[in-house]
Scaffold this motif. Structure first.
Motif, PDB file in Angstrom:
ATOM      1  N   ARG A  69       0.405   5.726  -2.808  1.00  0.00           N
ATOM      2  CA  ARG A  69       0.225   7.169  -2.596  1.00  0.00           C
ATOM      3  C   ARG A  69       1.514   7.843  -2.172  1.00  0.00           C
ATOM      4  NH1 ARG A  69      -5.597   8.206   0.467  1.00  0.00           N
ATOM      5  NH2 ARG A  69      -6.940   7.380  -1.207  1.00  0.00           N
ATOM      6  N   GLU A 101      -2.057   0.657  -6.182  1.00  0.00           N
ATOM      7  CA  GLU A 101      -2.147   0.750  -4.720  1.00  0.00           C
ATOM      8  C   GLU A 101      -0.801   0.462  -4.059  1.00  0.00           C
ATOM      9  OE1 GLU A 101      -4.627  -1.118  -0.920  1.00  0.00           O
ATOM     10  OE2 GLU A 101      -5.303  -1.508  -2.967  1.00  0.00           O
ATOM     11  N   SER A 117       0.825  -1.229   0.000  1.00  0.00           N
ATOM     12  CA  SER A 117       0.000   0.000   0.000  1.00  0.00           C
ATOM     13  C   SER A 117       0.851   1.269   0.000  1.00  0.00           C
ATOM     14  CB  SER A 117      -0.956   0.005   1.206  1.00  0.00           C
ATOM     15  OG  SER A 117      -1.828  -1.102   1.162  1.00  0.00           O
TER      16      SER A 117
END
Length: 341
Positions: free
Chosen positions: A142, A163, A139
């Protein structure tokens, strides 16, 4: 209904309205604070206090790599004018014997620099995204997208894996056998396609793509694409200086290298780390590290089905690269974004 009852109802309504307003304002303030904290935490890794910290770190200086933060990463056409003996080593460590091919490639691309908005930054933050299985389910997407420079390798996919790996790509380092027929699928419009020529055939392939010449697939360990849709204005050729220094300073390969069965070269991933160390002020990495050789069935990439078994006849010494990465981590030159062995 009496005036007293109406007055009480009005007071109750007023109190309810005030409670609603206060609750709404508190709710908004909470999310503003949360957003602020989010931006703060997102930018922790790009604090200017970290810029040039590598210069003063004793452990880093003890490696004696003599990195001077070269900002010119790519070979330029003018490098070959009015100069003799540009390089005394052949590819991949120099351009000796491949000058004519390189001149034709550079004449077709006509662009040799990083984008100005990155070049002019006071503090450049970089992340090198490796293709290793260790980034799967991390993850980190971002966070990876927040760096000034995101370096990716070979034909590693982005779509469908955003992701974990993000979708921003500033540079993609590749060679013909690792090229994707259509770079636009997993890159952005302004992504630089950075060729690492390991052999003269690599430059010949790139020339054939740029000039739309007859393709010749001889000389490659795996057939490269016969159609390549990369935009010539985004093509760059990495200066062989970086491959030479990666091999000599970090992997301690003897020079001139002897041609023998057990000789090896740096991987594009390890090379990319050294490039980032030369160009960036903050260098973080993700997706690096191979599983133990004893586990031959362990996947080695976050995509596809290749396992450690595929590395059996590799021309790379992944063990030595792992040791070198550990030294760089211990010296605070690089930072991993996820747990690793």
């Amino acid at each position: 209904m009496t005036s007293i009852t109406m007055s009480r109802q009005f007071q109750t309504l007023l109190q309810s309205s005030l409670i609603f307003i206060l609750t709404f304002l508190t709710f908004c303030a909470f999310f503003v604070s949360l957003e602020s904290q989010s931006h703060t935490s997102k930018n922790l890794h790009i604090s200017k206090s970290q810029c040039n910290a590598w210069l003063t770190h004793k452990k880093w200086r003890s490696l004696k790599l003599t990195i001077t933060k070269r900002t010119k990463l790519f070979v330029k056409l003018e490098d070959f004018f009015w100069r003799k003996d540009v390089s005394r080593l052949p590819l991949p460590y120099g351009m000796k014997g491949s000058e004519l091919l390189l001149l034709k490639v550079l004449a077709a691309t006509a662009n040799y620099d990083m984008p100005a908005h990155i070049e002019n930054l006071d503090c450049r933050t970089c992340v090198v995204v490796g293709n290793g299985f260790s980034i799967k389910n991390s993850s980190l997407g971002r966070l990876i997208n927040t760096y000034d420079v995101v370096i990716r390798l070979n034909d590693a996919p982005v779509r469908g894996y955003e992701e974990d790996v993000g979708n921003k790509t500033t540079m993609r380092i590749f060679y013909p056998e690792s090229a994707s027929s259509n770079p636009r699928v997993h890159n952005e419009e302004d992504t630089l396609m950075v060729m690492v020529p390991f052999k003269p055939h690599d430059l010949r392939w790139l020339k054939e793509m740029l000039y739309d010449e007859k393709r010749d697939s001889r000389g490659f360990w795996k057939p490269p694409p016969l159609i390549w849709l990369g935009h010539r204005s985004k093509v760059r050729v990495l200066d062989p200086y970086f491959m030479h220094q990666t091999a000599k300073k970090l992997l301690h390969i003897p020079f001139p290298p002897k041609i023998k069965q057990n000789s090896f070269q740096p991987t594009t991933g390890f090379l990319a780390v050294f490039v980032a160390l030369n160009y960036c002020d903050v260098v973080h990495i993700a997706g690096f590290g191979y599983p133990p050789k004893s586990d031959q069935q362990q996947p080695i990439h976050y995509y596809g089905s290749h396992t450690m078994k595929a590395m059996k006849y590799s021309s790379h010494n992944v063990g030595r690269e792992a040791q070198a990465l550990k030294k760089l981590e211990d010296s605070a030159a690089i930072t991993y974004l996820h747990p690793h062995l």
